[in-house]
Enzyme design. Structure first.
Site, PDB file in Angstrom:
ATOM      1  N   GLU A 275       0.827  -1.224   0.000  1.00 50.49           N
ATOM      2  CA  GLU A 275       0.000   0.000   0.000  1.00 50.49           C
ATOM      3  C   GLU A 275       0.851   1.259   0.000  1.00 50.49           C
ATOM      4  OE1 GLU A 275      -2.844   0.014   3.184  1.00 50.49           O
ATOM      5  OE2 GLU A 275      -4.251  -1.176   2.021  1.00 50.49           O
TER       6      GLU A 275
ATOM      7  N   GLU B 238      -6.761  -7.518  -0.052  1.00 55.11           N
ATOM      8  CA  GLU B 238      -7.173  -7.483   1.353  1.00 55.11           C
ATOM      9  C   GLU B 238      -8.641  -7.099   1.376  1.00 55.11           C
ATOM     10  OE1 GLU B 238      -4.874  -5.014   3.984  1.00 55.11           O
ATOM     11  OE2 GLU B 238      -2.986  -5.680   3.084  1.00 55.11           O
TER      12      GLU B 238
HETATM   13  C1  GLA Z   1      -4.106  -2.113   5.165  1.00 57.85           C
HETATM   14  C2  GLA Z   1      -2.777  -2.809   5.365  1.00 57.85           C
HETATM   15  C3  GLA Z   1      -2.892  -4.001   6.283  1.00 57.85           C
HETATM   16  C4  GLA Z   1      -3.717  -3.661   7.493  1.00 57.85           C
HETATM   17  C5  GLA Z   1      -5.073  -3.158   7.049  1.00 57.85           C
HETATM   18  C6  GLA Z   1      -5.986  -2.769   8.181  1.00 57.85           C
HETATM   19  O1  GLA Z   1      -4.826  -2.692   4.222  1.00 57.85           O
HETATM   20  O2  GLA Z   1      -2.203  -3.205   4.142  1.00 57.85           O
HETATM   21  O3  GLA Z   1      -1.603  -4.392   6.659  1.00 57.85           O
HETATM   22  O4  GLA Z   1      -3.058  -2.679   8.219  1.00 57.85           O
HETATM   23  O5  GLA Z   1      -4.914  -2.000   6.306  1.00 57.85           O
HETATM   24  O6  GLA Z   1      -6.163  -3.807   9.050  1.00 57.85           O
END
Ligand code: GLA
Length: 801
Positions: A186, A263
């Site tokens: 991210e 995710e």
């Molecule tokens: C983002 C991150 C994860 C986690 C989520 C929230 O997507 O990539 O590692 O922190 O947020 O749980």
């Protein structure tokens, strides 16, 4: 006999391998590729149904049961982060053994017929201390983390080589189960830096992940910032999101790319002082079904969250919002590895998608029977027992530095625990104001008497001190919590991070003092230190500090006839850490929402078991603990509500002129509004007059102010100065969610509370703006999005507050 063995195997949840599962590959090299609108596993269309689980959050003894639980949910893949700071706790000292044995975990996945996606960072976020980066990187004070800083890149290269040494021969092309490897994590919510992302990609390739498919994950609103041409792009979003909207831009830019949500958030994480987060099972399953109906791959983050043992929980930002020990996440498999209603609802839905997907017709073939759900581990209750031994906190201090000025933990070469800073004061015959920025929880003493605390969570940085005599001792005990794991604030030094300034009015003259000479004592958060402190106190050694609190190490024992998982109830205690039979179980804090700590039965034994509590505040009640069979993870115990409207506050906008007023468009997505001319001020008041769906309540997911050059201003110093109404009953929907960097969380007022609604942001100082950006909720149709609005900007606080 044969029949009996087979039924035993099934009862134990053992799997029968199918053509598309990893065990069936039997170590034969295979292939996983990106095809036309679909992934291809050994040249056949394949939909990834991945379960995100994190090996360091699960005791190794339970890994296999958790893997089988995921498989029995209908998943075909496990998705894992690699947590750099767990493997290299000291620079140059690597550990891939025990709970850190990633090779064993991946092989266990393969044995159980699961494919694996590996996300080796270097940064992982994950509500994990510093997002997985080792704290010792901060010993180089000016380091640029997650950038092409030479030292950062050098350490990153070494680490990824070590990871590759463990895993690179387990990729699918070499007969292993690893089908994909992620590059960074991210990055779009951190910055824009394609050369850095390219360097991480090249590093992974060089390390040994030479042929395996590489991919990136980001949000649909920012993935183009760092998307590399030669990598697969996947999107992250959570339960409730509008699936078509999330993939719209990807579809336009890369119409032939397979779609994957890397995710899909099943629930959310909890922070100290906030309600336990939940997301409905139906909504989660609906999102997954929508994706599978379209042949979209996903990873369910988290399928099983587990536990942030010891000091591994991170903290969210802007502001400082430390995460609790439980990483239950409201996931289908709960913290203790048990099934939940969400689990069964999902499993039922997944049966429909257990056959093979045919991209040509967009349909799923004949379903297969899902494997049996493995047995859960038993839970036990432990009757209340007393912790009778005690050693004051000072017995735990090791290195004492008596020279010179203030230093952070990192400058004292130390990662986790607490530090006592002390100094002799000059004569100050009247009350003075102490100003200090301490990370994260400070307690202030004069001549060993407790004066007050400074909590970083609440932005507390000053305290009134009584008059003092020359030579009186000021001591500041600072406990560091998890380092921030999100945004630019991951460069999160611990301890005292500012000057310490005392100021007072001496006969009409404002006078300040800045003590220069400080004694510093480290108190490491470590089991062996606790044991040593308890030993020393018995031999009557002299401790360095004798603060007049009950802070310190407490020890007690309990006996067991049979072991089992249990939840230790810490409700009588203040704030600190627990060690059970030498295992660091995690942090507790009486404010909640988590009141119990999960202890897996595999770390208990028959006979005598030892519990040590390191309490930096001292117990609040009896020095007892009991083990419960069910956790308490949603019980707040706050001195003041978490909402942002104090009693008696009634915002009065009479006579105020809005800087701008207008109407937002309906629907999802970011909207930008420009002021006619630049406006300056410190307080921004958002007034919502009504909503598009004509209901009485309103929501905002994210908000940015645009600076003089039209770009987004940093939101790190932002606080909510006022919010007329916040829904804290159905989860955390407080005002600060509009600048928490997460598009999936939002501020919501309560149903039934009428418009207009108000939220005032305190930007920390006067700033000049040319406009703002607003994001309504990400769910389809942007529910409760605002229609008419007015924005007011002022340098001083509004009337009535
Ligand atoms: C983002 C991150 C994860 C986690 C989520 C929230 O997507 O990539 O590692 O922190 O947020 O749980």
């Amino acid at each position: 006999m044969k029949h009996m063995l087979l039924s035993l195997a099934l009862a134990a949840g053992m799997m029968v391998a199918t053509a598309t599962d990893a065990a069936a590959a039997k170590q034969q090299p295979g292939s996983f590729k990106v095809g036309n609108k679909t992934f291809l596993l050994n040249d056949k269309p394949f939909v990834v149904k991945a379960a995100e689980v994190h090996y360091p959050r699960i005791p190794r003894e339970y890994w296999e049961q958790r893997i089988q639980m995921c498989k029995a949910l209908g998943m075909n893949t496990l998705c894992i982060y690699i947590f750099w700071n767990a493997h290299e706790q000291q620079e140059g000292v690597f550990d891939f053994t025990g709970n850190n044995d990633i090779r064993a975990f991946v092989q266990l996945a393969q044995k159980n017929g699961m494919w694996v996606i590996v996300r080796p960072g270097p940064y992982v976020c994950a509500e994990w201390e510093m997002g997985g980066l080792p704290w010792w990187l901060l010993k180089k004070k000016d380091i640029r983390l997650r950038e092409q800083d030479p030292y950062f890149m050098e350490r990153l290269e070494i680490f990824e080589q070590k990871v590759a040494h463990q895993l690179a021969d387990l990729t699918i092309d070499k007969g292993g189960p690893i089908i994909m490897v992620q590059v960074e994590n991210e990055y779009g919510s951190y910055g824009e830096d394609k050369p850095y992302i390219s360097a991480v990609r090249d590093c992974l390739r060089r390390s040994g992940f030479d042929k395996v498919e590489l991919f990136q994950c980001d949000w649909s609103s920012n993935f183009t910032k760092n998307g590399l041409d030669d990598l697969t792009w996947t999107m992250n979003f959570g339960t409730g999101a509008n699936i078509d909207q999330e993939f719209k831009k990807l579809g336009e830019l890369r119409p032939n790319s397979p779609k994957m949500c890397s995710e899909f958030w099943s629930g959310w994480f909890d922070k100290w002082g906030g309600r336990h987060e939940t997301r409905g099972a139906e909504a989660m399953v609906d999102g997954i079904s929508q994706m599978l109906d379209r042949g979209i791959s996903f990873s369910l983050y988290m399928t099983h969250g587990g536990t942030n043992w010891g000091h591994w929980a991170g903290a969210n930002s802007p502001g400082f919002a430390p995460d609790v020990t439980s990483y239950d996440y409201d996931a289908p498999i709960n913290e203790a590895g048990q099934t939940t209603d969400k689990y069964w609802t999902l499993r039922k839905a997944m049966e429909k998608y257990s056959g093979d997907f045919d991209p040509a017709t967009g349909t799923w073939g004949k379903s297969r029977k899902l494997p049996a759900v493995p047995k859960e581990y038993p839970t036990i209750a432990i009757p209340s027992f007393e912790l009778t031994e005690f050693a004051p906190l000072g017995y735990g201090s090791d290195v004492v530095d008596t020279k010179g000025g203030l230093k952070t933990f990192e400058e004292m070469d130390f990662g986790w625990g607490a530090m006592i800073y002390s100094t002799k004061l000059p004569e100050i015959p009247v009350q003075s104001v102490l100003k200090v920025e301490a990370h994260d929880y400070a307690q202030v003493f004069i001549n060993d008497q407790f004066i007050g605390k400074l909590d970083r969570v609440k932005h507390e940085t000053s305290l009134i001190l009584p008059a003092v005599k020359k030579g009186d001792e000021l001591a500041i005990l600072v406990e560091g919590m998890g380092r921030i794991n999100f945004g630019r604030a991951i460069k999160d030094f611990k301890g005292i991070v500012s000057e310490v300034v005392l100021s007072a009015d001496l006969d009409g003259v404002e006078t300040t003092w800045k003590p220069r000479q400080w004694t510093k004592a480290r108190i490491k958060d470590d089991y062996s230190v606790a044991v040593e402190a308890l030993r020393e106190v018995q031999t009557f050694s002299i401790s360095t500090y004798q603060l007049s609190t009950n802070a310190g190490y407490y020890r007690g024992y309990f006996n067991l006839k049979k072991t089992g998982d249990t939840f230790l109830n810490l409700e009588n205690w203040g704030k600190g850490q627990v060690y059970v039979n030498g295992h660091a179980i995690g942090r507790y804090w009486y404010i909640g929402p988590q009141q119990t700590l999960y202890v897996p039965g595999c770390w208990l034994k028959r006979g005598k078991n030892e519990v040590i509590v390191l309490d930096v505040m001292g117990p609040r009640g009896e020095k007892t603990i009991e083990g419960l069979q069910k956790p308490i993870i949603d019980r707040l115990n706050l001195d003041r509500p978490q909402t942002h409207r104090l009693e008696g506050q009634n915002l009065d906008l009479s006579g105020e002129k809005p800087a701008i007023e207008g109407e937002f468009k309906p629907g999802n997505g970011w909207q930008e509004v420009k002021f006619q001319q630049p406006v300056s001020g410190r307080y921004v008041c958002i007034e919502a007059l009504n909503s598009h769906n004509n209901r009485e309540y309103c929501c905002i997911a994210e908000w940015y102010m645009l600076g003089a050059d039209g770009t987004r201003l940093s939101r790190e110093p932002w606080q909510v100065a006022y919010c007329d109404d916040e829904d804290i009953e159905s989860g955390n929907k407080t005002g600060d969610k509009i600048f928490d960097l997460q598009e999936s969380t939002y501020w919501s007022t309560n149903r039934g509370v009428q418009f207009p609604h108000y939220l005032i942001i305190d930007l920390g100082q006067d700033q000049t703006f040319t406009g703002f950006q607003y994001l309504p909720r990400v769910e389809a149709g942007a529910p409760e999005s605002i229609r008419q609005y007015r924005i007011y900007v002022k340098s001083s606080l509004f009337k009535g507050l």
